[in-house]
Design an enzyme around this catalytic site. Structure first.
Site, PDB file in Angstrom:
ATOM      1  N   LYS A  15       0.847  -1.203   0.000  1.00  0.00           N
ATOM      2  CA  LYS A  15       0.000   0.000   0.000  1.00  0.00           C
ATOM      3  C   LYS A  15       0.889   1.262   0.000  1.00  0.00           C
ATOM      4  O   LYS A  15       1.937   1.254  -0.623  1.00  0.00           O
ATOM      5  CB  LYS A  15      -0.965  -0.017   1.173  1.00  0.00           C
ATOM      6  CG  LYS A  15      -1.732  -1.332   1.270  1.00  0.00           C
ATOM      7  CD  LYS A  15      -2.880  -1.251   2.207  1.00  0.00           C
ATOM      8  CE  LYS A  15      -3.488  -2.624   2.361  1.00  0.00           C
ATOM      9  NZ  LYS A  15      -4.767  -2.606   3.020  1.00  0.00           N
ATOM     10  N   GLU A 178     -11.261 -10.599  -1.333  1.00  0.00           N
ATOM     11  CA  GLU A 178     -10.933  -9.834  -0.136  1.00  0.00           C
ATOM     12  C   GLU A 178     -12.206  -9.204   0.422  1.00  0.00           C
ATOM     13  O   GLU A 178     -12.607  -8.111  -0.038  1.00  0.00           O
ATOM     14  CB  GLU A 178      -9.954  -8.714  -0.488  1.00  0.00           C
ATOM     15  CG  GLU A 178      -8.658  -9.191  -1.081  1.00  0.00           C
ATOM     16  CD  GLU A 178      -7.563  -8.153  -0.892  1.00  0.00           C
ATOM     17  OE1 GLU A 178      -6.601  -8.461  -0.184  1.00  0.00           O
ATOM     18  OE2 GLU A 178      -7.688  -7.035  -1.403  1.00  0.00           O
ATOM     19  N   GLY A 184      -7.431  -5.027   6.855  1.00  0.00           N
ATOM     20  CA  GLY A 184      -6.818  -4.121   7.821  1.00  0.00           C
ATOM     21  C   GLY A 184      -7.566  -4.007   9.134  1.00  0.00           C
ATOM     22  O   GLY A 184      -7.317  -3.095   9.915  1.00  0.00           O
ATOM     23  N   SER A 222      -6.562  -9.451   6.515  1.00  0.00           N
ATOM     24  CA  SER A 222      -5.934  -9.755   7.803  1.00  0.00           C
ATOM     25  C   SER A 222      -5.302 -11.152   7.857  1.00  0.00           C
ATOM     26  O   SER A 222      -5.400 -11.841   8.873  1.00  0.00           O
ATOM     27  CB  SER A 222      -6.944  -9.554   8.939  1.00  0.00           C
ATOM     28  OG  SER A 222      -7.390  -8.210   8.962  1.00  0.00           O
TER      29      SER A 222
END
Ligand code: PEP
Length: 263
Positions: A15, A178, A184, A222
């Protein structure tokens, strides 16, 4: 360890991280781990996706690493070729810099930067036409999951992909499921829920392309060394797209180890 015939992929999405010195340290640590206990390309494809201005320096730093670590762009322009498009990086320019892989449709692009279906389709077409491999991200929001729409949303995103991929381009595609609520947040989909969605995606792909049984479907959200082994044991989970945990070489390496096939 992954059980299916598909070679798994473990890709670190850095990212908008890290600073240059930390990126170089991360690479050195990863190189050391791979040198001490190599993971071959037959066991697992490993990739990292740095910020665009670091793509070439990261590629350079990884040059003589064996097995090769793939360098993946985090995004590509909806505009093709070259031209007066300030701030954009096209698929052709990535290819020209020997960057062969790109993420498309990450939920952060969709949600924060307005990547709608039209833009995403243009990005997919441009990337594939420039002979890039794409990691195409799909996933539902918490609201959509709670409303019982998760499967419908994800399959629609697969249909969006199918609308622009030519039959001979499917082998250049990896899917990453995802769930947005797991990115996150520290919350992971249970291996059962993730496997169920991956099986649906596989079923959808199989109806669309003869590559359906060969397409890697990664899980993202995660993923950590602590949950990677269980996720890797699911037959339709063929790797991971890893955000936070990819910023630590040891965690990332352990995730790759969890997915790597035994030779
Ligand atoms: C991601 O950004 O693709 C991701 C899965 O992030 P995290 O692993 O931090 O949830």
């Amino acid at each position: 360890m992954s059980g299916s015939n598909i070679i798994p992929w473990v890709v670190g999405n850095w990212k908008m991280n890290p600073m240059q010195a930390d990126a170089q340290q991360l690479i050195q640590d990863l190189k050391q781990l791979l040198q001490d206990a190599p993971i071959t390309e037959q066991q697992c494809h490993i990739g990292v996706a740095p910020i665009s201005i670091a793509l070439l320096s990261v590629k350079q730093s990884l040059q003589n690493v064996s097995p090769a670590v793939k360098v993946v762009a985090q995004d590509v322009s909806q505009m093709a070729g070259t031209g007066a498009y300030t701030g954009e990086v096209s698929a052709e320019l990535l290819k020209d810099s020997q960057i062969d892989y790109v993420l498309v449709g990450h939920s952060e692009r969709r949600e924060i930067f307005g990547d709608d279906v039209t833009k995403i389709k243009a990005k997919i077409s441009n990337a594939l036409n420039a002979h890039l491999h794409i990691i195409y991200c799909v996933g539902e929001s918490l609201e959509q999951r709670e409303a019982g729409q998760a499967e419908q949303i994800v399959l629609q995103q697969i249909c969006d992909l199918a609308a622009v991929v030519k039959p001979e381009q499917w082998h250049n595609i990896v899917i990453a499921y995802e769930p947005i609520w797991a990115i996150g947040t520290g919350k992971t989909a249970s291996p059962q829920d993730a496997q169920a969605m991956h099986a649906k995606i596989r079923e959808g792909l199989t109806q669309i392309t003869t590559e359906g049984q060969r397409t890697a479907i990664l899980y993202g959200g995660s993923v950590k060394p602590e949950n990677a082994v269980e996720l890797a044991a699911c037959p339709d989970i063929n790797g991971a797209l890893v955000g936070g945990a990819s910023l630590n070489a040891e965690s990332f390496y352990k995730i790759a180890q969890a997915f790597a096939k035994t030779e």
